[in-house]
Structure formats: C-alpha cells, structure tokens
Design a protein around this motif. Structure first.
Motif, PDB file in Angstrom:
ATOM      1  N   ALA A  55       0.834  -1.205   0.000  1.00  0.00           N
ATOM      2  CA  ALA A  55       0.000   0.000   0.000  1.00  0.00           C
ATOM      3  C   ALA A  55       0.871   1.257   0.000  1.00  0.00           C
ATOM      4  CB  ALA A  55      -0.926  -0.007   1.216  1.00  0.00           C
ATOM      5  N   ASP A  56       1.958   1.215   0.772  1.00  0.00           N
ATOM      6  CA  ASP A  56       2.891   2.351   0.781  1.00  0.00           C
ATOM      7  C   ASP A  56       3.505   2.559  -0.601  1.00  0.00           C
ATOM      8  OD1 ASP A  56       2.408   2.728   3.452  1.00  0.00           O
ATOM      9  OD2 ASP A  56       4.224   1.724   4.139  1.00  0.00           O
ATOM     10  N   ASN A  57       3.837   1.451  -1.259  1.00  0.00           N
ATOM     11  CA  ASN A  57       4.441   1.553  -2.580  1.00  0.00           C
ATOM     12  C   ASN A  57       3.464   2.134  -3.591  1.00  0.00           C
ATOM     13  OD1 ASN A  57       7.112   1.141  -3.067  1.00  0.00           O
ATOM     14  ND2 ASN A  57       6.865  -0.798  -4.120  1.00  0.00           N
ATOM     15  N   ALA A  58       2.172   1.793  -3.449  1.00  0.00           N
ATOM     16  CA  ALA A  58       1.157   2.369  -4.326  1.00  0.00           C
ATOM     17  C   ALA A  58       1.061   3.879  -4.108  1.00  0.00           C
ATOM     18  CB  ALA A  58      -0.194   1.703  -4.076  1.00  0.00           C
ATOM     19  N   ALA A  59       1.158   4.298  -2.844  1.00  0.00           N
ATOM     20  CA  ALA A  59       1.140   5.727  -2.541  1.00  0.00           C
ATOM     21  C   ALA A  59       2.377   6.417  -3.115  1.00  0.00           C
ATOM     22  CB  ALA A  59       1.061   5.948  -1.027  1.00  0.00           C
ATOM     23  N   LEU A  60       3.532   5.769  -3.012  1.00  0.00           N
ATOM     24  CA  LEU A  60       4.765   6.334  -3.576  1.00  0.00           C
ATOM     25  C   LEU A  60       4.673   6.434  -5.097  1.00  0.00           C
ATOM     26  CD1 LEU A  60       7.473   4.522  -1.419  1.00  0.00           C
ATOM     27  CD2 LEU A  60       6.941   6.962  -1.415  1.00  0.00           C
ATOM     28  N   SER A  61       4.009   5.471  -5.715  1.00  0.00           N
ATOM     29  CA  SER A  61       3.809   5.525  -7.165  1.00  0.00           C
ATOM     30  C   SER A  61       2.965   6.737  -7.535  1.00  0.00           C
ATOM     31  CB  SER A  61       3.141   4.236  -7.646  1.00  0.00           C
ATOM     32  OG  SER A  61       2.907   4.283  -9.042  1.00  0.00           O
ATOM     33  N   ALA A  62       1.934   7.015  -6.720  1.00  0.00           N
ATOM     34  CA  ALA A  62       1.106   8.201  -6.965  1.00  0.00           C
ATOM     35  C   ALA A  62       1.924   9.481  -6.780  1.00  0.00           C
ATOM     36  CB  ALA A  62      -0.096   8.197  -6.021  1.00  0.00           C
ATOM     37  N   VAL A  63       2.808   9.481  -5.779  1.00  0.00           N
ATOM     38  CA  VAL A  63       3.688  10.643  -5.567  1.00  0.00           C
ATOM     39  C   VAL A  63       4.600  10.838  -6.768  1.00  0.00           C
ATOM     40  CG1 VAL A  63       5.612  11.524  -4.179  1.00  0.00           C
ATOM     41  CG2 VAL A  63       3.625  10.526  -3.049  1.00  0.00           C
ATOM     42  N   SER A  64       5.119   9.739  -7.314  1.00  0.00           N
ATOM     43  CA  SER A  64       5.983   9.819  -8.492  1.00  0.00           C
ATOM     44  C   SER A  64       5.244  10.438  -9.674  1.00  0.00           C
ATOM     45  CB  SER A  64       6.499   8.425  -8.855  1.00  0.00           C
ATOM     46  OG  SER A  64       7.338   8.473  -9.985  1.00  0.00           O
ATOM     47  N   ASP A  65       3.991  10.022  -9.864  1.00  0.00           N
ATOM     48  CA  ASP A  65       3.182  10.605 -10.944  1.00  0.00           C
ATOM     49  C   ASP A  65       2.945  12.087 -10.699  1.00  0.00           C
ATOM     50  OD1 ASP A  65       3.058   8.127 -12.114  1.00  0.00           O
ATOM     51  OD2 ASP A  65       1.085   7.635 -11.289  1.00  0.00           O
ATOM     52  N   SER A  66       2.634  12.436  -9.445  1.00  0.00           N
ATOM     53  CA  SER A  66       2.387  13.838  -9.098  1.00  0.00           C
ATOM     54  C   SER A  66       3.635  14.686  -9.313  1.00  0.00           C
ATOM     55  CB  SER A  66       1.926  13.945  -7.638  1.00  0.00           C
ATOM     56  OG  SER A  66       1.668  15.282  -7.280  1.00  0.00           O
ATOM     57  N   LEU A  67       4.803  14.123  -8.971  1.00  0.00           N
ATOM     58  CA  LEU A  67       6.057  14.848  -9.190  1.00  0.00           C
ATOM     59  C   LEU A  67       6.281  15.107 -10.678  1.00  0.00           C
ATOM     60  CD1 LEU A  67       8.391  13.036  -6.637  1.00  0.00           C
ATOM     61  CD2 LEU A  67       7.835  15.469  -6.631  1.00  0.00           C
ATOM     62  N   SER A 241      13.225  17.247  -9.259  1.00  0.00           N
ATOM     63  CA  SER A 241      14.014  16.217  -9.924  1.00  0.00           C
ATOM     64  C   SER A 241      14.689  15.296  -8.914  1.00  0.00           C
ATOM     65  CB  SER A 241      15.059  16.867 -10.830  1.00  0.00           C
ATOM     66  OG  SER A 241      15.875  15.908 -11.451  1.00  0.00           O
ATOM     67  N   THR A 242      15.249  15.899  -7.857  1.00  0.00           N
ATOM     68  CA  THR A 242      15.894  15.109  -6.807  1.00  0.00           C
ATOM     69  C   THR A 242      14.886  14.208  -6.107  1.00  0.00           C
ATOM     70  OG1 THR A 242      17.547  16.845  -6.445  1.00  0.00           O
ATOM     71  CG2 THR A 242      17.249  15.236  -4.685  1.00  0.00           C
ATOM     72  N   ASN A 243      13.703  14.769  -5.799  1.00  0.00           N
ATOM     73  CA  ASN A 243      12.674  13.983  -5.134  1.00  0.00           C
ATOM     74  C   ASN A 243      12.181  12.846  -6.012  1.00  0.00           C
ATOM     75  OD1 ASN A 243      12.890  15.709  -3.014  1.00  0.00           O
ATOM     76  ND2 ASN A 243      10.775  16.375  -2.986  1.00  0.00           N
ATOM     77  N   THR A 244      12.101  13.095  -7.313  1.00  0.00           N
ATOM     78  CA  THR A 244      11.658  12.048  -8.240  1.00  0.00           C
ATOM     79  C   THR A 244      12.621  10.865  -8.204  1.00  0.00           C
ATOM     80  OG1 THR A 244      10.583  13.652  -9.714  1.00  0.00           O
ATOM     81  CG2 THR A 244      11.153  11.516 -10.646  1.00  0.00           C
ATOM     82  N   ASP A 245      13.911  11.150  -8.256  1.00  0.00           N
ATOM     83  CA  ASP A 245      14.919  10.080  -8.200  1.00  0.00           C
ATOM     84  C   ASP A 245      14.848   9.341  -6.863  1.00  0.00           C
ATOM     85  OD1 ASP A 245      15.778  10.792 -10.717  1.00  0.00           O
ATOM     86  OD2 ASP A 245      17.428  12.035  -9.992  1.00  0.00           O
ATOM     87  N   PHE A 246      14.653  10.112  -5.781  1.00  0.00           N
ATOM     88  CA  PHE A 246      14.598   9.493  -4.451  1.00  0.00           C
ATOM     89  C   PHE A 246      13.384   8.582  -4.315  1.00  0.00           C
ATOM     90  CE2 PHE A 246      12.847   9.718  -0.101  1.00  0.00           C
ATOM     91  CZ  PHE A 246      13.817   8.966   0.549  1.00  0.00           C
ATOM     92  N   SER A 253      13.501   0.005  -3.001  1.00  0.00           N
ATOM     93  CA  SER A 253      13.881  -0.513  -1.682  1.00  0.00           C
ATOM     94  C   SER A 253      12.709  -1.222  -1.012  1.00  0.00           C
ATOM     95  CB  SER A 253      14.375   0.632  -0.785  1.00  0.00           C
ATOM     96  OG  SER A 253      15.536   1.230  -1.309  1.00  0.00           O
ATOM     97  N   VAL A 254      11.522  -0.629  -1.138  1.00  0.00           N
ATOM     98  CA  VAL A 254      10.331  -1.255  -0.552  1.00  0.00           C
ATOM     99  C   VAL A 254      10.052  -2.591  -1.235  1.00  0.00           C
ATOM    100  CG1 VAL A 254       7.842  -1.030  -0.242  1.00  0.00           C
ATOM    101  CG2 VAL A 254       9.316   0.921   0.196  1.00  0.00           C
ATOM    102  N   ASP A 255      10.195  -2.617  -2.560  1.00  0.00           N
ATOM    103  CA  ASP A 255       9.998  -3.879  -3.293  1.00  0.00           C
ATOM    104  C   ASP A 255      10.969  -4.954  -2.798  1.00  0.00           C
ATOM    105  OD1 ASP A 255       7.872  -3.176  -4.903  1.00  0.00           O
ATOM    106  OD2 ASP A 255       9.143  -2.388  -6.505  1.00  0.00           O
ATOM    107  N   ARG A 256      12.214  -4.556  -2.585  1.00  0.00           N
ATOM    108  CA  ARG A 256      13.198  -5.521  -2.091  1.00  0.00           C
ATOM    109  C   ARG A 256      12.827  -6.004  -0.685  1.00  0.00           C
ATOM    110  NH1 ARG A 256      16.917  -2.042  -4.788  1.00  0.00           N
ATOM    111  NH2 ARG A 256      17.304  -0.894  -2.860  1.00  0.00           N
TER     112      ARG A 256
END
Length: 302
Positions: A55-67, A241-246, A253-256
């Motif tokens: 669920a956290d990874n799904a939220a991070l994916s949404a953040v990536s799209d928003s970025l 840009s930095t946040n997108t890479d992070f 890392s979460v996937d691992r």
C-alpha cells in the motif's frame, strides 16, 4: 497380531502419504506464485507487513506521478519566464536596449515605440500561453489560488501517514494580474508599468530625459524581478528532480523489502519438490505393500 479390521501399517503409511502430499501441495503453490507467503494463513505477521508495504508503494507511485506533473508545470512556467527575459533580440533585454537607444538625441522615438509595442504584446502572449493542465502562474486572475502545493513525498510511521509538499506562492511569479499587480503590469513610482509604457511622445527636452531614465530603471528592475522568479523556479525544478529520483529508489527498496519477507527461494523450493516427489512415490508404494498384507490372512483359511 494379524487383524482383518485394523491395518495399522496401512494407517501409518496413509498418514505419511497425506503429510507428504500436503507439503508437496504447499511447495507447488510457492513455485507457481513465486511466494512463500501468499495468503495470511501462510504467515499472518509477514503477510500483514507486506500488505502495508505494498500500500505504501502504491502511494509512492502516486507521488511519483504527481512529481512528474509538477515538474512539467514548473518547466512550463520556467521556460516562459526565460523567454520573457529574452536576449538581445527579444523580451525585456531587447526592450531595455531599445530604451537606451531612445536616449540618443534626434532619434525617431515613434519608430522605436513600434518595436516596444511588439515586445510588450509578445511578452503578454507568452505569459498567457504558459499554461499546463489548466495552471498558469504568470498570468493570473482573481480566481487563481494564492499558493499551490506540489506533492513531493510520502512516508508512514506506524499508522500515521505524512505527505510532504513544496509550496509555491503565485505572487512571486505573476507577471500580469487582473488587478495590475504583477511584475510587468505594476506601475512604478516614477514610470508607468512595463506593459503600458510608451516613448513615442517623448522628446530631447530636459524635461523628458528624466522620464526616459525612469522607464529604463523600471525595465531594469523588471529584468531583475523576472530573473529572480526564474531562479526560484529553477531551484524548485531541481528539488522536484531530486525527489523524483529518491521516490523511485525508495520504491525499489520497498519492493526488495517485500521480497525478503514473502518471496520464495526457488533453488530451495525446487530441491524440496524433487525430494517430496520421491517421498510421495515411496509413500504410495508403502501403502500398496501395507494394503496387500491383508491378503496373507486368506492363506490361513485354505
């Protein structure tokens, strides 16, 4: 004792075969799904943690799209600001050089004004066109929000999620506003706004020269203000840009981490599968032998 009703050897062989078949089914499920914990019944604690992390990874994916959307918006506004600043042939830079040229004695200022008017119109058109996804920070109206929050991060500590954002203040980048309060449409103390200034009526008289100096000072201040706005947007662009890479690295890392909890070791499972298949074959044979042992009782009655 030989019993016709109770075959303890067959019962033992059947229990062993059931156990082997159950283990074999579990192993086959792990191989087919690639997971050793695919349901809550496999390991409730690990399954719960993995589900939360997904669920956290799904939220991070949404953040990536928003970025990505935010970066595109900032890039659009930044490009427009640098276009307004221009160079020796366009924008505020060209406008400044034209006003300095207008200081020349005997020059036809009405002809220079023709170029000035074209630059003024082009800058306004550029600001109006700096729109992405319905957002424009350079040419604003009364309904334009005073601030915009650009989603930049997501984190969760325990059960409390935190969403980070970058706040952009619209007034810092507005070139034109509906109330004439932007960088280019605000009148100065000694000169009209850059958007409306006109030199066609000015002459070489001592009274008009200070007015022309005021126009030049107004444009110079405008260049500094627009350059400052562009520099701020450039910093925001770098941060996005930095946040997108992070965020992308964090998702990996979460996937691992999820994999360490629930993924099956295929080397181990393949070895177990081979062993269990052999045990199943032996169990079937043992059960067959045990079942045949009751046949020997018939020899007692011949």
């Amino acid at each position: 004792m030989s019993s016709l009703l109770t075959n303890s050897t067959a019962m033992t062989a059947l229990q062993t075969l059931r156990s082997v078949s159950s283990q074999l089914s579990t192993t086959q499920t792990r191989i087919s799904t690639g997971q050793r914990v695919s349901t809550a019944s496999d390991n409730a604690a690990y399954w719960s943690i993995a589900t939360s992390m997904r669920a956290d990874n799904a939220a991070l994916s949404a953040v990536s799209d928003s970025l990505g959307l935010s970066a595109a918006t900032v890039d659009t506004e930044y490009t427009a600001l640098t276009t307004v600043i221009g160079d020796k042939d366009s924008g505020l830079t060209k406008l400044q050089s034209l006003l300095v040229e207008a200081k020349t004695a005997g020059i036809d200022r009405s002809k220079i004004q023709a170029d000035v008017t074209q630059i003024q119109q082009q800058m306004k058109a550029t600001a109006n066109a700096a729109t992405f996804n319905g957002i424009n920070w350079l040419s604003t109206t009364a309904t334009t929000p005073t601030t915009f929050s650009l989603v930049s991060s997501y984190s969760r500590v325990g059960g409390t999620p935190t969403i980070g954002s970058i706040t952009v203040t619209t007034a810092n980048y507005s070139l034109y506003t509906s109330a004439q309060g932007g960088i280019l449409d605000t009148a100065g103390s000694t000169a009209p706004s850059i958007d409306t200034m006109s030199i066609s009526a000015l002459t070489d008289s001592a009274a008009d020269q200070p007015t022309l100096d005021g126009y030049i000072a107004q444009v110079t201040a405008g260049i500094n203000s627009v350059a400052s706005a562009a520099a701020n947007l450039g910093a925001v662009k770098n941060r996005l840009s930095t946040n997108t890479d992070f965020v992308k690295s964090l998702m990996d890392s979460v996937d691992r981490g999820i994999g360490q909890l629930v993924d099956a070791d295929m080397n181990q499972e393949s070895t177990r599968l081979s062993a269990l298949q052999v045990q199943q074959q032996l169990g079937v044979q043992a059960l067959s032998i045990a079942n045949n042992s009751s046949q020997s009782i018939l020899s007692l009655f011949r």
